[in-house]
Design a protein around this motif. Structure first.
Motif, short mmCIF file in Angstrom:
data_model
loop_
_atom_site.label_atom_id
_atom_site.label_comp_id
_atom_site.label_asym_id
_atom_site.label_seq_id
_atom_site.Cartn_x
_atom_site.Cartn_y
_atom_site.Cartn_z
N ASP A 184 0.82 -1.08 0.07
CA ASP A 184 0.02 -0.09 -0.12
C ASP A 184 0.86 1.27 0.05
OD1 ASP A 184 -2.27 -1.57 0.18
OD2 ASP A 184 -2.44 -1.36 2.48
N TRP A 517 -4.95 -10.03 -0.68
CA TRP A 517 -4.83 -8.55 -0.87
C TRP A 517 -5.91 -7.91 -0.01
CZ3 TRP A 517 -1.48 -7.80 -4.45
CH2 TRP A 517 -1.05 -8.89 -5.31
N ARG A 532 -4.41 -1.16 -4.25
CA ARG A 532 -4.15 -2.44 -4.09
C ARG A 532 -4.39 -2.96 -5.54
NH1 ARG A 532 -6.24 -4.39 1.01
NH2 ARG A 532 -5.20 -2.67 2.48
N TYR A 536 -1.51 -5.16 -7.68
CA TYR A 536 -1.66 -6.32 -8.04
C TYR A 536 -1.28 -6.62 -9.68
CZ TYR A 536 -4.63 -10.24 -10.05
OH TYR A 536 -4.98 -11.20 -10.73
#
Length: 934
Positions: A184, A517, A532, A536
């Motif tokens: 993050d 996640w 996020r 990803y």
């Protein structure tokens, strides 16, 4: 690219065009010149008496006392190699426009010069503070202000006309610091950095690379990646030429930073949230604003929408992912439907512009009268007129009337223009007059009715549990007393991906993977979900960084210590832990107590590894206690935040002009001493004694910052197994394993001050920002701590350490210091950075303690028995007595090997909200914070 500087590179010009080009370039040269050279050339000395002098030292502009001898002996063989390679690169039939040729030359010329070991040359030997390349890059930028201003007159410089543009994203700390996971933290920083960079890149493509003033394109790996892809895509260079150029760029950047592939920097957030540009005036300011806003939106859509959702549609974004080598994210492979569905839900709110820019545009033509007024307000200027002119000259002051002594030649007002705009006007008036809040703030409510859906959240709304800045749009409710989603959450997630609720079982693998996640119990807003999603997409495209704080805590453990797994029962989980892509203590072992037992039981270190580790830790021998400690369980990592002291002053060129006078002792010719005296008087009257900001100064500062940040990345990630969150040259944010904390601090500060005030690469010198240093805040955090709170504490303490003063024998001085705190202790300590002796002493104490030699109770022994004795004695007169007391404490705790190290200067520390303390108190407190964290 629009016709700007590139137009001047045409090999054949007609007479009129040649005259115009010469005057435009000459004018740009004047406006780019640094303060002392400008005074020498255009205010004090006439062209007749001016001229170069034989002086071969290159001085650091930020600290003129630092200098390096320049070698002007050019090796003919190297020069011939340079010339041949340069010709082979630019002599291609594929160049269809002068703009493409200019891009190529701008990118390759300086690195190629360095590559062939050609010497650094100063801009002007009478004012030897900048290289000729500093001045050339600054002059190229200034041509944007001189090219489109009509036909110049014969004897006067072209009056500048154009825009000074600043694009800024306000409130960046709230965006970056909101983090539960290391990913993050990184994703927020990278998102901002790339949005700003892609905005700048579109302007670079249209107007040329010289429009970018800060950060610089010089030695900038992001620029190299984009421009090389751009030239290759346009067919300007082929695969073979690109390979040649990449080899040159990688070699030079590698010598500067220690990382020999510029593509390895592409995952790093190195572009600040504020950029400065010099734009030509082809259009009206309102049109420029509209264009920049469009470019910003395009960049924002690429980084905040297209990449997180994994569907790249725009030409700009396709160009970006190709240049960065992350085309895989558009392949559709490794898709997690639940992640994509959540991103799609969050994307509904991106048009509310969660990250909003402020765009500042200053039209030079609109402020010229204001600049003249500011000059004329300095009534004492006439008192320092030069008196050495042998004959009237166009370079001297223009006296039309005896009672109007302050009316100056165009050279002065036009030169003063950049200083006035970039410092005084921007600092004092920009927020009132020029700031354009071009984008609205998010409006989440309309007449008390919310304009957003709160999935799985019920009737009421709640703030995001990570950032606390925006409302949550999805509630990941968890099962009671279980680390899993509730039944309602799973149903809502299935609805998002249009799955039939009967299609998947409760233990569906997709939902299980989703917990990596999105943690059960989180309530997230759109920006935190998009961060996020961004991570990803990039993770599976190959742009990998650490995902969790567990990854940070165990990075050195896995990569360097690399323990063996004991062949005994119950070690399967430990082997799985070592081989897992993401380190997760709780997911693997269930709880930290079990993790500690399993890791301590199942890990071992081979004799071969131990031999290497003793060198790595810099210890003479590895005791049983040391081995048991380093092979064991870890639950902590360190957050490092650093910021340059006095950087605001440095960025405004607030350096006293008198600092440069000493150079005149070595240059006894051409009235140099008188001209420097005159420059000091001028600076005193018009700028409180400071030199004036110039484009060349800004270019040199941006270059120093770029080199520093590249070295910081190598220090943190290569040398010490950590993760850069942001590197800007002046400031740095990083996460590092505890094993490498002290080494990281020392390395980062050495990067900033450099050796002898210069970065050296082959036969080339680049001034560092010496003597300015950085203040550091270190927060030792547990992997279970809420990261946002830990970051906030580290930030608050960084502000505190900037107020530190150290007193020795009644003499108070500000010294660059580090403040260290821990989430598991109420103690806070402060140590001076200085020559690193205190940090090296701390490391030695820590290693002796890990080795089972120095007793852990040495702190309590000092604190309870000797602190009260040392406090009233801590001055120079009692140094011998204090030394005996400290030695007694050390000997009592088996620390006799530290006696010599504790012979340190006696100092007291004071800070805004910090109780006065002495250096010995601080060393022992720091040891208290460090002991037991491995």
């Amino acid at each position: 690219m629009k016709q700007t500087v590139g137009s001047l590179a045409l090999p054949m010009l007609k007479n009129n065009e040649a005259k115009k080009a010469k005057q435009i370039v000459h004018s740009a040269d004047i406006y780019a010149s640094e303060f002392n050279r400008w005074v020498l050339n255009y205010l004090y000395l006439s062209h007749v008496s001016g001229g170069m002098v034989k002086y071969f030292n290159f001085h650091n502009i930020f600290n003129p006392e630092k200098f390096s001898e320049s070698n002007y002996d050019i090796n003919k063989n190297n020069l011939e190699k340079f010339s041949n390679k340069f010709k082979s690169i630019i002599n291609t039939n594929n160049i269809s426009s002068i703009g493409d040729l200019y891009f190529l030359i701008y990118t390759i010329y300086e690195p190629l010069w360095i590559y062939y070991n050609l010497p650094v040359e100063v801009e002007d030997s009478r004012a030897p503070y900048f290289t000729i390349f500093d001045h050339l890059y600054a002059s190229a930028a200034m041509v944007n202000w001189t090219y489109f201003n009509g036909k110049p007159k014969k004897t006067k410089p072209v009056k500048p006309s154009g825009f000074y543009v600043v694009i800024d994203i306000p409130g960046v700390q709230g965006i970056i610091n909101s983090a539960r996971k290391a990913s993050d933290y990184w994703a927020g920083s990278w998102m901002l950095s790339m949005i700003i960079w892609l905005t700048a890149w579109q302007l670079i493509k249209e107007y040329g690379p010289d429009v970018l003033l800060a950060p610089t394109a010089r030695f900038n790996p992001l620029y190299y990646a984009m421009v090389m892809n751009y030239l290759k895509t346009k067919g300007v260079i082929d695969d073979s030429t690109r390979k040649e150029i990449d080899e040159i760029l990688n070699s030079v950047l590698g010598d500067l930073s220690g990382i020999y592939d510029y593509k390895n920097f592409l995952r790093e957030p190195i572009i600040p949230a504020t950029i400065s540009l010099i734009l030509a005036k082809e259009e009206r300011s309102c049109e420029i604003k509209t264009k920049i806003l469009k470019y910003y939106r395009d960049a924002y859509n690429c980084i905040a929408k297209e990449i997180p959702r994994g569907k790249i549609e725009s030409g700009l974004c396709k160009e970006f992912i190709t240049a960065f080598g992350i085309e895989k994210l558009n392949s559709g492979k490794n898709e997690e439907p639940f992640v994509r569905a959540l991103v799609k839900e969050a994307e509904r709110y991106t048009d509310m512009l969660l990250i909003r820019p402020a765009i500042y545009i200053i039209d030079i033509d609109e402020v010229k009268s204001e600049i003249e007024k500011d000059i004329n307000n300095h009534e004492d200027l006439h008192k320092i007129q030069p008196s050495i002119y042998k004959q009237p000259s166009k370079y001297k002051w223009n006296h039309k009337m005896e009672n109007d002594p302050c009316e100056l030649s165009p050279y002065f007002s036009s030169y003063y223009l950049f200083h006035y705009i970039s410092t005084k006007l921007y600092r004092e008036k920009i927020k009132e007059i020029y700031k354009r809040e071009v984008l609205p703030k998010p409006e989440w409510f309309n007449n008390l009715e919310r304009k957003f859906d709160y999935k799985n959240g019920g009737k009421d709304w709640e703030y995001c549990t990570v950032c606390g800045n925006e409302p949550a749009i999805f509630n990941f409710r968890k099962k009671e007393r279980e680390d899993d989603y509730s039944k309602e959450t799973k149903c809502e997630l299935k609805n998002l991906v249009n799955y039939d609720s009967n299609r998947l079982e409760e233990n569906d693998e997709g939902l299980s993977r989703l917990k990596v996640w999105f943690k059960p119990g989180e309530k997230l807003g759109p920006l935190c979900i998009l961060k996020r999603g961004l991570y990803y997409s990039l993770h599976y495209a190959g742009l990998k960084v650490f995902m969790s704080t567990d990854d940070i805590a165990y990075s050195y453990y896995k990569e360097a210590i690399n323990p063996e797994v004991e062949n005994i029962e119950g070690c399967e989980k430990f082997e799985e832990f070592l081989n897992s892509e993401e380190t997760n203590v709780y997911a693997t072992f269930g709880n930290p107590i079990t993790a500690r037992k399993v890791i301590n039981k199942c890990s071992s270190i081979t004799e071969k590894s131990l031999s290497c580790l003793t060198k790595e830790y810099d210890i003479d021998r590895a005791t049983k206690s040391f081995v048991n400690t380093i092979k064991g369980y870890r639950d902590s990592y360190a957050i490092i935040k650093a910021d340059a002291d006095d950087m605001t002053e440095l960025a405004r060129a607030e350096i006293n002009a008198v600092k440069y006078i000493k150079i005149t002792n070595n240059i006894k010719t051409n009235n140099i001493e008188k001209s420097y005296d005159y420059a000091c008087s001028l600076a005193e009257i018009i700028n409180n004694g400071y030199i004036l900001m110039s484009p060349t100064y800004r270019v040199a500062l941006s270059t120093a910052m770029m080199i520093t940040l590249l070295r910081d990345i190598k220090t943190v990630e290569v040398d010490n197994y950590g993760q850069i969150i942001y590197a800007g040259g002046d400031d740095v944010v990083a996460l590092v394993p505890i094993d490498r904390l002290i080494d990281t601090l020392i390395g980062l500060e050495k990067n900033f001050v450099s050796e002898d005030g210069f970065f050296k690469v082959r036969n080339w010198y680049i001034p560092s920002m010496s003597p300015h240093g950085r203040s550091f805040s270190v927060r030792i955090s547990n992997i279970a701590d809420f990261m946002t709170n830990e970051i906030q504490t580290a930030t608050e303490l960084l502000n505190e350490v900037k107020t530190v003063e150290w007193c020795s024998n009644g003499d108070y001085k500000k010294k660059f210091s580090v403040i260290i705190s821990s989430s598991r202790s109420n103690y806070v300590s402060i140590l001076p950075m200085g020559d690193f002796k205190n940090l090296e002493l701390l490391k030695k104490m820590w290693l002796l303690n890990l080795s089972g030699i120095l007793s852990s109770s040495v702190f309590e022994d000092y604190e309870m028995g000797f602190k009260k004795l040392v406090d009233p004695l801590s001055d120079k007169e009692n140094a011998q007595l204090i030394n005996r007391l400290i030695n007694y404490v050390l000997i009592r705790n088996n620390g006799k090997d530290l006696k010599r190290d504790f012979k340190i200067n006696i100092m007291h520390v004071t800070a805004r909200d910090y109780k006065k303390s002495n250096i010995f108190d601080e060393i022992f407190k720091t040891f208290r914070l460090m002991r037991g964290i491995l």
